[in-house]
Design a protein around this motif. Structure first.
Motif, short mmCIF file in Angstrom:
data_model
loop_
_atom_site.label_atom_id
_atom_site.label_comp_id
_atom_site.label_asym_id
_atom_site.label_seq_id
_atom_site.Cartn_x
_atom_site.Cartn_y
_atom_site.Cartn_z
N LEU A 1 32.14 98.07 108.46
CA LEU A 1 31.33 98.46 107.40
C LEU A 1 30.24 97.25 107.05
O LEU A 1 28.99 97.65 106.77
CB LEU A 1 32.06 98.95 106.20
CG LEU A 1 31.28 99.38 105.01
CD1 LEU A 1 30.37 100.53 105.29
CD2 LEU A 1 32.30 99.93 103.96
N ALA A 2 30.90 96.04 106.88
CA ALA A 2 29.99 94.88 106.28
C ALA A 2 28.88 94.59 107.64
O ALA A 2 27.88 94.44 107.24
CB ALA A 2 30.75 93.80 106.21
N SER A 3 29.16 94.79 108.81
CA SER A 3 28.19 94.66 109.74
C SER A 3 27.20 95.61 109.69
O SER A 3 25.92 95.39 109.99
CB SER A 3 29.14 94.56 111.03
OG SER A 3 29.40 95.87 111.68
N VAL A 4 27.36 97.00 109.70
CA VAL A 4 26.22 97.80 109.39
C VAL A 4 25.56 97.70 108.14
O VAL A 4 24.19 97.58 108.31
CB VAL A 4 27.08 99.27 109.12
CG1 VAL A 4 25.88 100.29 109.14
CG2 VAL A 4 27.66 99.53 110.38
N VAL A 5 26.05 97.28 107.10
CA VAL A 5 25.40 97.07 106.03
C VAL A 5 24.26 95.67 106.00
O VAL A 5 23.29 95.88 105.83
CB VAL A 5 26.32 96.66 104.69
CG1 VAL A 5 25.42 96.37 103.39
CG2 VAL A 5 27.08 98.02 104.44
N ILE B 1 34.66 88.35 103.76
CA ILE B 1 34.22 89.29 104.93
C ILE B 1 32.64 89.35 104.81
O ILE B 1 31.95 89.42 105.98
CB ILE B 1 35.07 90.39 105.15
CG1 ILE B 1 36.21 90.04 105.52
CG2 ILE B 1 34.33 91.27 106.11
CD1 ILE B 1 37.18 91.38 105.26
N LEU B 2 32.20 89.63 103.77
CA LEU B 2 31.05 90.08 103.39
C LEU B 2 29.97 88.76 103.82
O LEU B 2 28.98 89.12 104.39
CB LEU B 2 30.74 90.31 101.95
CG LEU B 2 30.95 91.84 101.64
CD1 LEU B 2 30.88 92.09 100.05
CD2 LEU B 2 30.05 92.91 102.26
N VAL B 3 30.49 87.56 103.57
CA VAL B 3 29.26 86.41 103.85
C VAL B 3 29.70 86.21 105.29
O VAL B 3 28.39 85.85 105.74
CB VAL B 3 29.98 85.35 102.97
CG1 VAL B 3 29.31 83.98 103.16
CG2 VAL B 3 29.75 85.42 101.35
N ALA B 4 30.82 86.33 105.75
CA ALA B 4 30.93 85.98 107.27
C ALA B 4 30.15 86.87 108.13
O ALA B 4 29.43 86.45 108.98
CB ALA B 4 32.45 86.01 107.76
N VAL B 5 30.21 88.17 107.87
CA VAL B 5 29.46 88.91 108.65
C VAL B 5 27.93 89.08 108.58
O VAL B 5 27.13 89.32 109.63
CB VAL B 5 29.91 90.43 108.26
CG1 VAL B 5 28.88 91.52 108.93
CG2 VAL B 5 31.26 90.88 108.65
N HIS B 6 27.73 88.52 107.59
CA HIS B 6 26.14 88.28 107.07
C HIS B 6 25.71 87.27 108.11
O HIS B 6 24.71 87.69 108.89
CB HIS B 6 25.85 87.98 105.62
CG HIS B 6 24.60 87.28 105.52
ND1 HIS B 6 23.37 88.35 105.27
CD2 HIS B 6 24.13 86.12 105.38
CE1 HIS B 6 22.41 87.48 105.22
NE2 HIS B 6 22.61 86.32 105.17
#
Length: 339
Positions: free
Chosen positions: A58-62, A195-200
């Protein structure tokens, strides 16, 4: 290849480790919270653990949507779904060192609803091509926010069915004893943030490398990002299988894919407002996903167990998929992937 590429490779590796760590906190906390609140095992696997382990996707899509590369995020979801279906159950069965038990509820409800989820997303893309075609293109359409709500509504039905099926479940009143609820919520929020920071950074670096090598964003998503974000799902399922919770392990896989397809991709569309979908590229990938699901369905339904031989067959099928993608990307064979 640009000079920044080696740095981006290091960022991808670091981000993958961070996703693994953050997902560990997130999944452990989700499991403890589900136990504390008395949720049944199938809901823990198919809804709670599935959403938790799907958060990287989900984070990757965002992140991809906010960076203007939604096709990278969509590719990550499709690639992750194929990885989840073929690799995770196989690895879980092998790690268990024996047959992995299935159940009729898992096969006839979870697997079939998941196949319905694939169909709903394909229909949504088809409606985009029919009603919102891209000028000058025959098989490209624009997915709008109203269309994106169709799969999200379908996921709402999925959650409703899950809780209706367990409405008469009675939890063990002592199951949540000893759980520090505040600490678990803290771990959950910390996992989400990491997760949010890493995926960004993962999405950004994968995009840079893809541009440097001339590889389409969709393909980079199907391979690199899909592998990195699927790691948490693998760990959750393997751990559940080793703990003799095969139903929860397989339920996590199917529930995670259902969430990815019906929620993660539409959320990206809701963020950017609309997204152009290449139906010519997307449909064959969904065809592969459908075939992979049928293989898993057959393996689970045969005597309601997955044998070691069937597990290796699933791994072989995934290897064939990767080889196909690599050969098409390299131009060795001609197919759906643009060079």
């Amino acid at each position: 290849m640009s000079g920044a590429t080696p740095i981006d490779i290091g960022i991808i590796l670091a981000a993958t480790v961070a996703i693994w760590k953050g997902s560990g906190w997130l999944e452990a906390a989700s499991d403890e919270l589900a136990t504390y609140y008395g949720l049944p095992l199938v809901v823990q696997g198919a809804v709670i653990a599935a959403i938790g382990s799907s958060f990287p996707e989900l984070a990757s899509v965002v992140a991809a949507a906010l960076q203007g590369s939604l096709s990278l995020g969509v590719g990550a979801i499709v690639g992750s779904a194929i990885f989840n279906i073929l690799v995770i159950p196989a690895v879980s069965a092998i790690a268990k060192d024996g047959e992995m038990e299935s159940s009729r509820a898992l096969v006839y409800k979870e697997a079939q609803f998941y196949m319905l989820a694939v169909s709903v997303l394909v229909i949504t893309f088809a409606m985009a091509v029919i009603y919102y075609p891209v000028d000058g293109e025959t098989l490209m359409g624009t997915v709008t926010r109203p269309l994106a709500l169709i799969p999200i509504a379908m996921y709402g039905l999925y959650v409703f069915i899950q809780f209706q099926d367990t409405s008469d479940y009675e939890a063990d009143p002592e199951a949540g004893d000893g759980i520090d609820i505040r600490r678990q919520w803290g771990y959950l929020l910390a996992g989400l943030l990491v997760i949010l920071v890493a995926v960004h950074y993962l999405v950004h670096s994968v995009g840079v490398i893809g541009t440097a090598l001339g590889i389409p964003e969709f393909i980079m998503g199907v391979t690199i990002i899909a592998g990195a974000t699927s790691l948490p799902d693998s760990l959750v399922s393997v751990r559940s299988a080793r703990d003799d919770k095969a139903v929860a392990s397989l339920g996590n896989v199917l529930g995670s894919n259902t969430f990815d397809l019906l929620v993660a991709i539409p959320v990206g569309v809701l963020i950017v407002g609309e997204a152009v979908i290449d139906f010519e590229m997307a449909v064959p990938m969904f065809g592969v996903l459908t075939l992979a699901t049928l293989l898993l369905f057959t393996a689970l339904r045969t005597d309601m167990v997955m044998t070691t031989g069937e597990a290796y067959a699933l791994l072989a099928a995934y290897l064939a998929f990767v080889v196909w993608v690599v050969l098409e990307t390299a131009g060795v064979i001609v197919g759906i992937i643009p060079n």
